[in-house]
Each structure stands twice: as C-alpha cells, then as structure tokens.
Design a protein around this motif. Sequence first.
Motif, PDB file in Angstrom:
ATOM      1  N   ASP A   1       0.811  -1.209   0.000  1.00  0.00           N
ATOM      2  CA  ASP A   1       0.000   0.000   0.000  1.00  0.00           C
ATOM      3  C   ASP A   1       0.852   1.271   0.000  1.00  0.00           C
ATOM      4  O   ASP A   1       1.758   1.424   0.823  1.00  0.00           O
ATOM      5  CB  ASP A   1      -0.964  -0.007   1.201  1.00  0.00           C
ATOM      6  CG  ASP A   1      -2.069  -1.043   1.004  1.00  0.00           C
ATOM      7  OD1 ASP A   1      -2.353  -1.395  -0.155  1.00  0.00           O
ATOM      8  OD2 ASP A   1      -2.641  -1.497   2.016  1.00  0.00           O
TER       9      ASP A   1
ATOM     10  N   THR B   1      -7.880 -12.630   0.081  1.00  0.00           N
ATOM     11  CA  THR B   1      -6.740 -11.727  -0.061  1.00  0.00           C
ATOM     12  C   THR B   1      -5.471 -12.576   0.005  1.00  0.00           C
ATOM     13  O   THR B   1      -5.331 -13.401   0.907  1.00  0.00           O
ATOM     14  CB  THR B   1      -6.719 -10.665   1.048  1.00  0.00           C
ATOM     15  OG1 THR B   1      -8.004 -10.027   1.109  1.00  0.00           O
ATOM     16  CG2 THR B   1      -5.659  -9.608   0.774  1.00  0.00           C
TER      17      THR B   1
ATOM     18  N   HIS C   1       0.518  -7.783  -1.435  1.00  0.00           N
ATOM     19  CA  HIS C   1      -0.783  -8.434  -1.294  1.00  0.00           C
ATOM     20  C   HIS C   1      -1.642  -8.149  -2.524  1.00  0.00           C
ATOM     21  O   HIS C   1      -1.327  -7.282  -3.340  1.00  0.00           O
ATOM     22  CB  HIS C   1      -1.479  -7.994  -0.004  1.00  0.00           C
ATOM     23  CG  HIS C   1      -1.778  -6.525   0.061  1.00  0.00           C
ATOM     24  ND1 HIS C   1      -0.841  -5.594   0.448  1.00  0.00           N
ATOM     25  CD2 HIS C   1      -2.903  -5.815  -0.214  1.00  0.00           C
ATOM     26  CE1 HIS C   1      -1.376  -4.396   0.400  1.00  0.00           C
ATOM     27  NE2 HIS C   1      -2.630  -4.487   0.008  1.00  0.00           N
TER      28      HIS C   1
ATOM     29  N   ARG D   1     -19.484  -8.107  -0.449  1.00  0.00           N
ATOM     30  CA  ARG D   1     -18.237  -8.088   0.319  1.00  0.00           C
ATOM     31  C   ARG D   1     -18.083  -6.661   0.809  1.00  0.00           C
ATOM     32  O   ARG D   1     -18.079  -5.724  -0.001  1.00  0.00           O
ATOM     33  CB  ARG D   1     -17.059  -8.481  -0.575  1.00  0.00           C
ATOM     34  CG  ARG D   1     -15.702  -8.602   0.145  1.00  0.00           C
ATOM     35  CD  ARG D   1     -14.636  -8.973  -0.885  1.00  0.00           C
ATOM     36  NE  ARG D   1     -13.373  -9.414  -0.342  1.00  0.00           N
ATOM     37  CZ  ARG D   1     -12.323  -8.611  -0.111  1.00  0.00           C
ATOM     38  NH1 ARG D   1     -12.418  -7.310  -0.332  1.00  0.00           N
ATOM     39  NH2 ARG D   1     -11.184  -9.122   0.327  1.00  0.00           N
TER      40      ARG D   1
ATOM     41  N   ARG E   1     -11.682  -0.328   6.652  1.00  0.00           N
ATOM     42  CA  ARG E   1     -10.230  -0.335   6.459  1.00  0.00           C
ATOM     43  C   ARG E   1      -9.595   0.835   7.192  1.00  0.00           C
ATOM     44  O   ARG E   1     -10.109   1.963   7.133  1.00  0.00           O
ATOM     45  CB  ARG E   1      -9.975  -0.199   4.970  1.00  0.00           C
ATOM     46  CG  ARG E   1      -8.541  -0.163   4.515  1.00  0.00           C
ATOM     47  CD  ARG E   1      -8.615  -0.011   3.006  1.00  0.00           C
ATOM     48  NE  ARG E   1      -7.383  -0.235   2.315  1.00  0.00           N
ATOM     49  CZ  ARG E   1      -6.718   0.725   1.683  1.00  0.00           C
ATOM     50  NH1 ARG E   1      -7.141   1.970   1.721  1.00  0.00           N
ATOM     51  NH2 ARG E   1      -5.623   0.430   1.006  1.00  0.00           N
TER      52      ARG E   1
END
Length: 289
Positions: free
Chosen positions: A115, A140, A264, A276, A280
């Motif tokens: 990220d 994930t 990831h 889903r 976060r």
Amino acid sequence: MSSTLTGRPATPVFSDLSPRLGVAVEGIDLRGTLAPGMFARLRQALLDRQVLCIRGQDIGPAEFLATMRMFGEPEIRPYIPHVEGFPEVTTISSGDRDTQGDGGRLVVGATWHTDDSFRSAPSALTALYGVEVPEVGGDTEFANLYDAYDALPEATKHRLAGLKAVHMMKPDREGIGRVRSLAPDVRAAAVPSVHPVVRTHPDTGRRSLYISRNRMDGIVGMDRAEGHRLIDELTAHAIQPRFVYRHKWRKGDLTIWDNRCLIHKANGDYPEGMRRFMRRIILLGDVPV
Ligand code: OGA
Ligand code: MN
C-alpha cells in the motif's frame, strides 16, 4: 482447554495460518479491554508472522479505530469513501464503482502491491475488518518479501544492494492497466518517490524486498527496459506459491498486515450480486531505508 459459558476459549489461542506467514488468534473480544500484556503479544505476533487475523469480532468503527490506534497512527484520506463521522475508517465494498473510467465494478488492489509505495513515507500497516464476506471468492493473498529476499541467489542480493526504484501512481510502462480509483483527485495527490529495492524493517531489523510492480516506474540508473525486466523477475520470484498465504475471509475477521515486508492482492472473483464489505484503516509508516 477450559472455556467460558459463551463458548469462547478462556485464553486466547494463536495458530499459524500457513507455514511461512500469517497467524490467527481466537478468544479475544475487542469490545472490551485487553488483558495485561495482550497487546504486546498481538504486536509481536504480527511482527513475527506479517499477517495477524483477530477472529470473531463484532465491533463498530469506534472500537476498530481504538484498536488500530494501539498499533500506530491512522491516516486520514478524506477523498476515499468512509464511515460517516470516522474519516480514518474507509470502506471497500463490492458495490464500489470506478469514478474515473467507465463506471464499472472496481476491485481495489487486484494486482500484487504494497500500500502506498508511491508516497515518501508509505503505510506501515493496513487493517481490514470483514463486515460482510462472500461465501466464495474474495480472498486476499499475501507474499512474504523477507523469505523471497532470503531465497535469492547471493549474486542477485549483491546486485540489488544499494539499488533504488522510482514509485509512482501511474508508471509509464506497458501492461499495467490503467489506474482505477475510488478517489477523484488521487492523481494530483501523487508525486513520485524513490525507495530502496531492499529495505530493512524498522522493528524486526530483517531485510526484505520492497517492490510493488504496478507502481514502479523504473530502477534509478538503469535502462528502462532492464529496470522493468528486473522488477518483473523479482515480482515473479516473490509470488511463487511457497511464499504466499491466501486468506479466506470469515465474517468478523480483523486482519492486519505489514506493508513493509509483504505484497498483497485482492481477488474480485466472487459472483456478481454477492456482497463483500470491509472497513479499512491504514497506519502511517516511516521512510523506507
Ligand atoms: C487494501 C487491499 C485487498 C482486499 O485494502 O489495501 O489491497 O482483498 N485490499 O480487499
Ligand atoms: Mn492494498
């Protein structure tokens, strides 16, 4: 093992999720106060195993935020969809649509990445809390960049020592697709950054690769084609099944991962119409060295 009347184990139980990385803990309720010493155990488990899944939670955004504040400082992204009243708590939903392109379904993070590597001080940790998880798909995947680095031939490690890469939101190269984003102004916010290809984790002292293929424009001092070839080779090496853990979500999982030593990938392979929904929180990190 003894257990309470609620069926929860009396003592939290940690269990590895795969041979190389990932640990789950059951028997913790983040609505209450953690037992003395428990936060230190959670933090250490995360540092040791890179992905920590705290199972079976039933928490709201305030409890999620309070939990993550123990681990670090949450970042605020006002332009990303978030829970009302909680700008630190953003959301990822099967209902997300591309705001810049055709308005089609948007799966955030569907290619291997870490990220925010395009920032000068990229995120240290990311946490996702599974509010609604699909029955099939939506896993994930995580690849262990410590082990990927360790497994390189000595000659390659030598070649990588001191190398730096340019990371940016939208690198100028073929085959990485277009930037799809929930954020209308994300391009303007993105200035390129230069980071080492091998970094040392500030807490564990371990070396890992630091790569994020779709955000890497090239290697400093290297011919473009040669740089891209190296990035592709390192990525292919790192995502070999032996370095990868695939997280199958359960409702109530709070999964925290370490962006400094992992890449990831989201999988948008769940059927249309199946929901889903994740909350976060991203925690700020240091300048990679
Ligand atoms: C992210 C991300 C993966 C997923 O939140 O940064 O990449 O499976 N998410 O939703
Ligand atoms: Mn991501």
